[in-house]
Design a protein around this motif. Sequence first.
Motif, PDB file in Angstrom:
ATOM      1  N   HIS A  92       0.806  -1.223   0.000  1.00 48.33           N
ATOM      2  CA  HIS A  92       0.000   0.000   0.000  1.00 48.33           C
ATOM      3  C   HIS A  92       0.838   1.271   0.000  1.00 48.33           C
ATOM      4  O   HIS A  92       0.414   2.312  -0.495  1.00 48.33           O
ATOM      5  CB  HIS A  92      -0.943   0.018   1.210  1.00 48.33           C
ATOM      6  CG  HIS A  92      -0.289   0.479   2.484  1.00 48.33           C
ATOM      7  ND1 HIS A  92       0.518  -0.342   3.251  1.00 48.33           N
ATOM      8  CD2 HIS A  92      -0.295   1.685   3.115  1.00 48.33           C
ATOM      9  CE1 HIS A  92       0.966   0.333   4.307  1.00 48.33           C
ATOM     10  NE2 HIS A  92       0.494   1.552   4.243  1.00 48.33           N
ATOM     11  N   ALA A 148      -0.069   3.908  -6.925  1.00 52.50           N
ATOM     12  CA  ALA A 148      -1.133   3.445  -7.827  1.00 52.50           C
ATOM     13  C   ALA A 148      -0.591   3.223  -9.229  1.00 52.50           C
ATOM     14  O   ALA A 148      -0.918   2.229  -9.898  1.00 52.50           O
ATOM     15  CB  ALA A 148      -2.273   4.461  -7.855  1.00 52.50           C
ATOM     16  N   SER A 202      -7.844  -3.289  -8.264  1.00 53.37           N
ATOM     17  CA  SER A 202      -8.061  -3.127  -6.823  1.00 53.37           C
ATOM     18  C   SER A 202      -6.773  -2.740  -6.107  1.00 53.37           C
ATOM     19  O   SER A 202      -6.787  -1.971  -5.135  1.00 53.37           O
ATOM     20  CB  SER A 202      -8.628  -4.422  -6.226  1.00 53.37           C
ATOM     21  OG  SER A 202      -7.792  -5.531  -6.536  1.00 53.37           O
ATOM     22  N   ALA A 251      -6.206   0.944  -6.635  1.00 51.39           N
ATOM     23  CA  ALA A 251      -7.140   1.724  -5.818  1.00 51.39           C
ATOM     24  C   ALA A 251      -6.675   1.790  -4.370  1.00 51.39           C
ATOM     25  O   ALA A 251      -6.683   2.861  -3.749  1.00 51.39           O
ATOM     26  CB  ALA A 251      -8.537   1.111  -5.901  1.00 51.39           C
ATOM     27  N   VAL A 252      -6.253   0.664  -3.833  1.00 52.51           N
ATOM     28  CA  VAL A 252      -5.782   0.638  -2.448  1.00 52.51           C
ATOM     29  C   VAL A 252      -4.534   1.506  -2.289  1.00 52.51           C
ATOM     30  O   VAL A 252      -4.414   2.282  -1.333  1.00 52.51           O
ATOM     31  CB  VAL A 252      -5.501  -0.812  -1.995  1.00 52.51           C
ATOM     32  CG1 VAL A 252      -4.734  -0.825  -0.678  1.00 52.51           C
ATOM     33  CG2 VAL A 252      -6.809  -1.575  -1.846  1.00 52.51           C
ATOM     34  N   TYR A 291      -5.663   5.345  -2.721  1.00 50.08           N
ATOM     35  CA  TYR A 291      -6.697   5.991  -1.914  1.00 50.08           C
ATOM     36  C   TYR A 291      -6.774   5.478  -0.477  1.00 50.08           C
ATOM     37  O   TYR A 291      -7.780   5.674   0.191  1.00 50.08           O
ATOM     38  CB  TYR A 291      -8.067   5.813  -2.585  1.00 50.08           C
ATOM     39  CG  TYR A 291      -8.136   6.429  -3.962  1.00 50.08           C
ATOM     40  CD1 TYR A 291      -8.131   7.813  -4.135  1.00 50.08           C
ATOM     41  CD2 TYR A 291      -8.177   5.617  -5.099  1.00 50.08           C
ATOM     42  CE1 TYR A 291      -8.179   8.379  -5.396  1.00 50.08           C
ATOM     43  CE2 TYR A 291      -8.215   6.183  -6.367  1.00 50.08           C
ATOM     44  CZ  TYR A 291      -8.216   7.563  -6.509  1.00 50.08           C
ATOM     45  OH  TYR A 291      -8.251   8.120  -7.770  1.00 50.08           O
ATOM     46  N   ASN A 292      -5.700   4.844   0.008  1.00 48.78           N
ATOM     47  CA  ASN A 292      -5.803   4.288   1.366  1.00 48.78           C
ATOM     48  C   ASN A 292      -5.911   5.364   2.446  1.00 48.78           C
ATOM     49  O   ASN A 292      -6.288   5.057   3.574  1.00 48.78           O
ATOM     50  CB  ASN A 292      -4.646   3.325   1.652  1.00 48.78           C
ATOM     51  CG  ASN A 292      -3.284   3.950   1.528  1.00 48.78           C
ATOM     52  OD1 ASN A 292      -2.858   4.730   2.373  1.00 48.78           O
ATOM     53  ND2 ASN A 292      -2.559   3.594   0.446  1.00 48.78           N
ATOM     54  N   PRO A 301     -10.552   6.258   1.748  1.00 51.68           N
ATOM     55  CA  PRO A 301     -11.171   5.085   1.099  1.00 51.68           C
ATOM     56  C   PRO A 301     -12.481   5.364   0.385  1.00 51.68           C
ATOM     57  O   PRO A 301     -12.856   4.629  -0.533  1.00 51.68           O
ATOM     58  CB  PRO A 301     -11.374   4.109   2.273  1.00 51.68           C
ATOM     59  CG  PRO A 301     -11.307   4.946   3.504  1.00 51.68           C
ATOM     60  CD  PRO A 301     -10.382   6.072   3.197  1.00 51.68           C
ATOM     61  N   ALA A 344     -12.293   5.447  -3.455  1.00 50.12           N
ATOM     62  CA  ALA A 344     -11.714   4.285  -4.144  1.00 50.12           C
ATOM     63  C   ALA A 344     -12.678   3.579  -5.092  1.00 50.12           C
ATOM     64  O   ALA A 344     -12.398   2.462  -5.538  1.00 50.12           O
ATOM     65  CB  ALA A 344     -11.185   3.293  -3.105  1.00 50.12           C
ATOM     66  N   TYR A 377     -13.717  -0.226  -5.179  1.00 50.18           N
ATOM     67  CA  TYR A 377     -12.868  -0.964  -4.236  1.00 50.18           C
ATOM     68  C   TYR A 377     -12.811  -0.276  -2.871  1.00 50.18           C
ATOM     69  O   TYR A 377     -11.802  -0.293  -2.185  1.00 50.18           O
ATOM     70  CB  TYR A 377     -11.467  -1.125  -4.834  1.00 50.18           C
ATOM     71  CG  TYR A 377     -11.511  -1.748  -6.205  1.00 50.18           C
ATOM     72  CD1 TYR A 377     -11.836  -3.096  -6.364  1.00 50.18           C
ATOM     73  CD2 TYR A 377     -11.302  -0.985  -7.351  1.00 50.18           C
ATOM     74  CE1 TYR A 377     -11.928  -3.673  -7.627  1.00 50.18           C
ATOM     75  CE2 TYR A 377     -11.382  -1.557  -8.611  1.00 50.18           C
ATOM     76  CZ  TYR A 377     -11.692  -2.897  -8.737  1.00 50.18           C
ATOM     77  OH  TYR A 377     -11.783  -3.460  -9.992  1.00 50.18           O
ATOM     78  N   GLN A 378     -13.935   0.310  -2.488  1.00 55.18           N
ATOM     79  CA  GLN A 378     -13.997   0.995  -1.201  1.00 55.18           C
ATOM     80  C   GLN A 378     -13.828   0.029  -0.032  1.00 55.18           C
ATOM     81  O   GLN A 378     -13.223   0.390   0.980  1.00 55.18           O
ATOM     82  CB  GLN A 378     -15.325   1.741  -1.066  1.00 55.18           C
ATOM     83  CG  GLN A 378     -15.466   2.928  -2.004  1.00 55.18           C
ATOM     84  CD  GLN A 378     -16.826   3.589  -1.900  1.00 55.18           C
ATOM     85  OE1 GLN A 378     -17.818   2.963  -1.512  1.00 55.18           O
ATOM     86  NE2 GLN A 378     -16.896   4.867  -2.256  1.00 55.18           N
ATOM     87  N   THR A 395     -10.100  -0.984   0.246  1.00 48.70           N
ATOM     88  CA  THR A 395      -9.326   0.181   0.655  1.00 48.70           C
ATOM     89  C   THR A 395      -9.617   0.560   2.101  1.00 48.70           C
ATOM     90  O   THR A 395      -8.718   0.974   2.843  1.00 48.70           O
ATOM     91  CB  THR A 395      -9.614   1.368  -0.280  1.00 48.70           C
ATOM     92  OG1 THR A 395      -9.450   0.944  -1.635  1.00 48.70           O
ATOM     93  CG2 THR A 395      -8.663   2.513  -0.016  1.00 48.70           C
TER      94      THR A 395
END
Length: 286
Positions: free
Chosen positions: A140, A186, A197, A200-201, A204-205, A208, A211, A214-215, A218
């Motif tokens: 991440h 990313a 995914s 996204a993690v 946007y960690n 979240p 994301a 993939y909320q 995340t």
Amino acid sequence: MDPKTLVKDLDHLVSLPDVCIRVNHLMGSGNFSSAQVAEIISQDADISARLLRVVNSSFYGLPTKIETLSRAITIVGADDLRNLVMAATAMRTFTGIPKQLVDMTEYWQHSVTTGVMAQSLAKHSNVLHSERLFVMGLLHDIGRLVIYLTLAEKATDVLYITGGDNWILPQTENEVIGFTHLDVGAELMRAWGLPDSFAAVAGYNNHPQEAGDYQLETSLVHIAKAIANGEMVGLNVQEMLWAIDPFAWQMTGLTPEVVSPMIDEMVAKSHEALSLITPQYKQAFA
């Protein structure tokens, strides 16, 4: 300079092992067998050994010992094994970063702890294929390493300004560099051919809710990261959980009351994971 250019420039400093490139190419074709994937991975003895250690660990809880990669792929799936290849590769690839920028032992301790906690929280939340959260959590924060390798001078300025305060790190990176390590992470996930995914993690960690599809993944990594950060600097449980975005609690269905009793066990498990994937770090946490 932008994140995509930075990741492209990274190729001049580090390169993925041939085994990773070939595995990604094969699986990207959509026409492959477990035996073909295993044959490629087995040509790198170091990565093969790491993967078998992880597959035979408590993370998978398999009833019998797995002796071969082809059997491991049959049991845990080609996608999971491909992701583990990337994780093991990342830990082996990013070397030579100046110590004044980052303590690599502490960096991987934080990353592995985040991965272990994300997987544990996902399993508790009945998320399918919770093992993938381990690798998502592990990777991440990897955009930081890319910046350290490619923009060492600016990275030094960022660290001087933040004084180790990770809460203001992205804002400071934007001001000094023009983008953040989240943006870079990313982009690296995309360049490495990992699923959307993962991008996204990585991207946007901190937030979240941004994301997209993939909320959930995340949000799990967001909670895990906050706990891992707190553990590293010696915060108490209440201080760790204060940093978590309320959206992440809502998305995962978890609560502070559920998570708090899990923390000590997850920390112990992260030390086991670190010694499995990178035995050279074992003594640091003995």
